[in-house]
Design an enzyme around this catalytic site. Structure first.
Site, PDB file in Angstrom:
ATOM      1  N   HIS A 156      40.144 -30.333 -62.572  1.00 32.20           N
ATOM      2  CA  HIS A 156      40.781 -31.632 -62.375  1.00 32.20           C
ATOM      3  C   HIS A 156      39.818 -32.781 -62.644  1.00 32.20           C
ATOM      4  O   HIS A 156      40.059 -33.911 -62.236  1.00 32.20           O
ATOM      5  CB  HIS A 156      41.332 -31.746 -60.945  1.00 32.20           C
ATOM      6  CG  HIS A 156      42.346 -30.700 -60.617  1.00 32.20           C
ATOM      7  ND1 HIS A 156      43.558 -30.613 -61.266  1.00 32.20           N
ATOM      8  CD2 HIS A 156      42.321 -29.679 -59.724  1.00 32.20           C
ATOM      9  CE1 HIS A 156      44.249 -29.595 -60.784  1.00 32.20           C
ATOM     10  NE2 HIS A 156      43.513 -28.997 -59.853  1.00 32.20           N
ATOM     11  N   ASP A 172      26.089 -21.813 -87.901  1.00 32.61           N
ATOM     12  CA  ASP A 172      26.406 -21.894 -86.481  1.00 32.61           C
ATOM     13  C   ASP A 172      25.187 -22.181 -85.610  1.00 32.61           C
ATOM     14  O   ASP A 172      25.248 -22.054 -84.392  1.00 32.61           O
ATOM     15  CB  ASP A 172      27.094 -20.615 -85.998  1.00 32.61           C
ATOM     16  CG  ASP A 172      26.339 -19.358 -86.442  1.00 32.61           C
ATOM     17  OD1 ASP A 172      25.218 -19.506 -86.961  1.00 32.61           O
ATOM     18  OD2 ASP A 172      26.882 -18.262 -86.268  1.00 32.61           O
ATOM     19  N   GLY A 173      24.093 -22.571 -86.240  1.00 38.27           N
ATOM     20  CA  GLY A 173      22.943 -23.058 -85.482  1.00 38.27           C
ATOM     21  C   GLY A 173      22.151 -22.008 -84.734  1.00 38.27           C
ATOM     22  O   GLY A 173      21.470 -22.331 -83.762  1.00 38.27           O
ATOM     23  N   ASP A 174      22.195 -20.754 -85.199  1.00 34.94           N
ATOM     24  CA  ASP A 174      21.465 -19.717 -84.470  1.00 34.94           C
ATOM     25  C   ASP A 174      20.479 -18.945 -85.342  1.00 34.94           C
ATOM     26  O   ASP A 174      19.959 -17.911 -84.926  1.00 34.94           O
ATOM     27  CB  ASP A 174      22.443 -18.738 -83.825  1.00 34.94           C
ATOM     28  CG  ASP A 174      23.216 -17.906 -84.854  1.00 34.94           C
ATOM     29  OD1 ASP A 174      23.191 -18.283 -86.042  1.00 34.94           O
ATOM     30  OD2 ASP A 174      23.843 -16.913 -84.464  1.00 34.94           O
ATOM     31  N   CYS A 175      20.208 -19.447 -86.539  1.00 38.53           N
ATOM     32  CA  CYS A 175      19.315 -18.731 -87.455  1.00 38.53           C
ATOM     33  C   CYS A 175      17.932 -18.539 -86.839  1.00 38.53           C
ATOM     34  O   CYS A 175      17.353 -17.447 -86.901  1.00 38.53           O
ATOM     35  CB  CYS A 175      19.200 -19.495 -88.774  1.00 38.53           C
ATOM     36  SG  CYS A 175      18.074 -18.738 -89.974  1.00 38.53           S
ATOM     37  N   SER A 180      22.885 -10.850 -90.730  1.00 36.17           N
ATOM     38  CA  SER A 180      21.437 -10.953 -90.942  1.00 36.17           C
ATOM     39  C   SER A 180      20.746  -9.634 -90.660  1.00 36.17           C
ATOM     40  O   SER A 180      19.894  -9.188 -91.433  1.00 36.17           O
ATOM     41  CB  SER A 180      20.844 -12.047 -90.043  1.00 36.17           C
ATOM     42  OG  SER A 180      21.357 -13.309 -90.374  1.00 36.17           O
ATOM     43  N   GLY A 205      24.646  -8.073-100.790  1.00 37.80           N
ATOM     44  CA  GLY A 205      24.899  -9.396-100.225  1.00 37.80           C
ATOM     45  C   GLY A 205      25.655 -10.312-101.155  1.00 37.80           C
ATOM     46  O   GLY A 205      26.159 -11.347-100.745  1.00 37.80           O
ATOM     47  N   THR A 252      20.650 -19.833-101.381  1.00 33.73           N
ATOM     48  CA  THR A 252      20.413 -18.957-100.240  1.00 33.73           C
ATOM     49  C   THR A 252      18.932 -18.587-100.205  1.00 33.73           C
ATOM     50  O   THR A 252      18.148 -19.065-101.023  1.00 33.73           O
ATOM     51  CB  THR A 252      21.251 -17.662-100.349  1.00 33.73           C
ATOM     52  OG1 THR A 252      20.736 -16.886-101.442  1.00 33.73           O
ATOM     53  CG2 THR A 252      22.725 -17.977-100.577  1.00 33.73           C
ATOM     54  N   MET A 253      18.570 -17.698 -99.270  1.00 33.34           N
ATOM     55  CA  MET A 253      17.170 -17.263 -99.207  1.00 33.34           C
ATOM     56  C   MET A 253      16.775 -16.489-100.456  1.00 33.34           C
ATOM     57  O   MET A 253      15.577 -16.329-100.744  1.00 33.34           O
ATOM     58  CB  MET A 253      16.934 -16.403 -97.969  1.00 33.34           C
ATOM     59  CG  MET A 253      17.634 -15.054 -97.959  1.00 33.34           C
ATOM     60  SD  MET A 253      17.242 -14.126 -96.449  1.00 33.34           S
ATOM     61  CE  MET A 253      18.043 -12.558 -96.800  1.00 33.34           C
TER      62      MET A 253
END
Length: 328
Positions: A4, A184-187, A229, A272, A280-281
Site C-alpha cells: 500500500h 543485461d548488465g551482468d557480464c 557464456s 556461436g 562481438t568478442m
C-alpha cells in the site's frame, strides 16, 4: 515498500536477484533467529508484474541460499497471492518450523483447500537434488597428455593466470556497466565467477600439462559461468585442449599455442555463429589470432607487445562498427 506504499526498510540501488535475496534473507533470518539445521516453510509472493521466469529465479536463489546456510526449506510456495497494482516486486515470508511444532505446521500446510490462489501442491516440496560446487565435487582427473612444461614455464603460466583473473575481478563493475548498454548488465559478474573459480583452484590445476589445464579451465567455465557464456568459454578451452593434446614434446611452443588458439576460435565461430565484423568478442580474438599467425613467420622481439596492441586494435574497431552487411 509495502503493497500500500508503506515506507520500506531502506533505499538501495537496483541489484541482482542474488543480491536482493541475500539482503532480504539476512533481515528475516535475524528476526527469526534462524541458525544452521533449522527448517522453514517459504512463501514467495509476486506483486503482480514479475514474469514467471523472474519469479522462478527468485525462488531458486532463496532455496540455494537457505541451503548454503544449512537451513532446509521443507515447503516452498510461489505465486500471485497479494498484488499491488501490478507492481514489479515480491514478498518473501519464512515460517520457522521448530522441533515441537514443525510437524503440525506441515500437516496443516499440506491439507487440501478450496482457496483458489493457494499454490500448495506437490511442487511446493523442493527437489532433494542439489548442485555440488566445482571445488567440492568429485572431479575426474584430466588426462595428462601432449606437451609438458618445465618448472619455470609452469610458474610463468600460473603467474599469468593469477594476474589475468585478478584483473577480471578488479574490473567487474566496469564490465557490468559496459554490458548495460546492450545487454543485461551482468557480464562482469559472470566473468568474475569464472576468474574466482580459477583462483580458488589454482594450486590444484595441472600446470605441467597445458592440454589437461585447458580441460580443467573449461570445466570451471561450464560450472561457474552458466548460460551462453559458460557454454562458449567451455567450447573454446575444450577445443584448445584437444588440439594441444595432439602435439608432441619438443615442438615450437609459439606454434603450438597458435594452433590451440585458432582451433578454439574456429569452434566459437562455428557454434556461436558470430564472425569478425559482428561487433562481438570475436573481433578482438580474430585480430589477435591473425597477427599471431603473421608474426610466427617474422618472429619479432616485441612479439607479445604487438599481440596486445592488436588485441586492443580489434577491440577499438567495434566502436564505430556496423553489423556485417551494413559496412559497404
Amino acid at each position: 515498500m509495502g503493497v500500500h506504499g508503506e515506507a520500506g526498510y531502506e533505499r538501495i540501488k537496483l541489484g541482482t536477484a542474488s543480491v536482493l535475496v541475500t539482503l532480504m534473507l539476512k533481515r528475516i533470518c535475524e528476526a527469526l533467529s534462524l541458525a544452521a539445521n533449522d527448517s522453514v516453510a517459504v512463501i514467495v509472493n509476486n506483486f503482480g508484474a514479475l514474469s514467471q521466469l523472474e519469479q522462478g529465479i527468485v525462488v531458486h536463489e532463496i532455496v540455494i541460499q537457505l541451503r548454503n546456510m544449512n537451513i532446509e526449506p521443507v515447503r516452498v510456495y510461489s505465486g500471485v497471492l497479494m498484488t499491488s497494482l501490478n507492481s514489479a516486486g515480491m514478498h518473501v515470508s519464512l515460517l520457522k518450523l521448530t522441533e515441537s511444532d514443525g510437524d503440525v505446521f506441515i500437516k496443516c500446510l499440506d491439507e487440501e483447500t478450496t482457496a483458489p490462489c493457494w499454490p500448495g501442491c506437490s511442487y511446493s516440496i523442493p527437489s532433494t537434488v542439489t548442485r555440488i560446487p566445482f571445488k567440492d565435487a568429485e572431479k575426474k582427473e584430466a588426462e595428462k597428455i601432449g606437451i609438458s612444461l618445465n618448472v619455470r614455464e609452469q610458474r610463468l603460466f600460473k603467474s599469468c593466470l593469477k594476474n589475468a583473473c585478478a584483473a577480471i575481478v578488479e574490473q567487474e563493475a566496469y564490465l557490468n556497466e559496459l554490458d548495460r548498454g546492450c545487454g543485461d548488465g551482468d557480464c562482469g559478474s559472470t566473468l568474475k565467477r569464472f576468474a574466482d573459480g580459477i583462483l580458488n583452484n589454482l594450486d590444484n590445476l595441472s600446470l605441467s600439462h597445458p592440454a589437461a589445464l585447458l580441460s580443467e579451465i573449461a570445466n570451471i567455465a561450464e560450472e561457474h559461468m552458466g548460460g551462453t557464456s559458460g557454454a562458449l568459454y567451455c567450447l573454446f578451452f575444450t577445443t584448445g585442449a584437444k588440439k594441444l593434446a595432439s602435439f608432441k614434446q619438443g615442438e615450437n611452443l609459439r606454434h603450438v599455442w597458435f594452433c590451440a588458439f585458432r582451433s578454439g576460435l574456429n569452434c566459437l565461430e562455428k557454434y556461436g555463429k558470430a564472425r569478425a565484423g559482428d561487433r562481438t568478442m570475436i573481433d578482438t580474438m580474430d585480430a589477435t589470432c591473425t597477427m599471431y599467425e603473421i608474426m610466427l613467420k617474422e618472429y619479432p622481439n616485441n612479439f607479445y607487445d604487438r599481440l596486445a596492441a592488436e588485441a586492443w586494435k580489434g577491440c577499438d574497431s567495434t566502436k564505430d562498427m556496423k553489423p556485417n552487411g551494413d559496412n559497404n
